[in-house]
Design an enzyme around this catalytic site. Structure first.
Site, PDB file in Angstrom:
ATOM      1  N   ASP A  95      -0.309   5.216   0.706  1.00 32.12           N
ATOM      2  CA  ASP A  95      -0.633   6.278   1.654  1.00 32.12           C
ATOM      3  C   ASP A  95      -0.722   5.745   3.076  1.00 32.12           C
ATOM      4  OD1 ASP A  95      -0.767   8.427  -0.159  1.00 32.12           O
ATOM      5  OD2 ASP A  95      -2.757   7.799  -0.804  1.00 32.12           O
ATOM      6  N   ASP A 104       0.871  -1.164   0.000  1.00 30.73           N
ATOM      7  CA  ASP A 104       0.000   0.000   0.000  1.00 30.73           C
ATOM      8  C   ASP A 104       0.916   1.224   0.000  1.00 30.73           C
ATOM      9  OD1 ASP A 104      -2.433   1.609   0.486  1.00 30.73           O
ATOM     10  OD2 ASP A 104      -1.582   1.857   2.491  1.00 30.73           O
TER      11      ASP A 104
END
Length: 253
Positions: free
Chosen positions: A12, A10
């Site tokens: 953010d 991932d």
């Protein structure tokens, strides 16, 4: 047990703490540019993070927190325009070096790359944001380190749906048993675990109190040799920072 062949990240909140002082600020600047009196406080933005995707967050804001706003006829285009302006502000902030990588990120990615593992991104943020972060916070040309960058609207359903991880693994040509995911949020872990992936979590200020029952380990950050992590859930033995050896052990556990 299949051997570990790929790391899926991932972006953010995981690779960089981008939300509070990055995306939120960029949204507010885009609103001001459009002549809107909207302002997303840290508290409000934390609530909006329950929705994945920037355009989706604007939609949720209008549905729940600004119901008196007289939306234009083409609301979808209006939201898309705001989001495009926000992306421009955010990528500019990245180019100015204002959003660094989280502890341990550069070290672990470099170690995995040197060991010949495949690297992939699986995120709801836009491809432009991913490129800007990797090229500015990691290293110029770092985008090329990643075999797959699955981002934004490339799949119809965003996290917590598993689609983005399934898409990334399909492009890698690998099964879930050959991969491990790295996340920071409850929605992210639902997405990765629903795709059959074991998941390592490093929380941030917005997600620290969320539930991560499906994660193999929950840390406050990945740590460095001189800056140990805090283990919030799971078992890491004597390890004090996340390196490839620990990642392999967690994958095999």
């Amino acid at each position: 047990m299949a051997k570990l062949d790929a790391l899926l990240f991932d972006v953010d909140g995981t690779l960089a703490d981008t939300e509070r002082d990055g995306h939120r600020v960029a949204f507010n600047r885009a609103f001001a540019d459009a002549g809107l009196d909207w302002h997303w406080s840290e508290e409000l933005y934390g609530k909006l993070l329950a929705v994945t995707g920037g355009k989706e967050r604007i939609g949720r804001y209008l549905e729940q927190y600004n119901t008196s706003f007289e939306a234009p006829g083409d609301l979808k285009a209006f939201i898309a325009g705001l989001h495009k302006a926000k992306t421009a502000h955010f990528t500019r902030m990245l180019s100015e070096g204002r959003i660094p990588l989280r502890p341990g990120v550069r070290r672990l990615i470099s170690e995995a790359r040197a060991a010949g593992l495949k690297l992939a991104v699986a995120t709801t943020t836009t491809p432009e944001n991913v490129t800007a972060l990797l090229e500015n916070a990691l290293e110029p040309g770092a985008t090329e380190w990643f075999d797959v960058i699955a981002a934004g609207d490339v799949v119809p359903k965003k996290k917590p749906a598993p689609d983005i991880y399934l898409h990334a693994m399909e492009r890698l040509g690998l099964a879930p048993e050959q991969c491990i995911a790295f996340e920071d949020s409850h929605n992210g872990v639902i997405s990765s675990s629903s795709a059959g992936l074991k998941t390592i979590v490093a929380v941030n200020g917005y997600t620290r109190d969320e539930a991560f029952d499906a994660a193999v380990v929950v840390l406050d950050h990945w740590g460095e040799p001189d800056s140990p992590f805090e283990v919030m859930a799971g078992e890491v033995g004597e390890a004090t920072f996340l390196d490839l050896a620990l990642v392999r052990r967690l994958h095999e556990s």
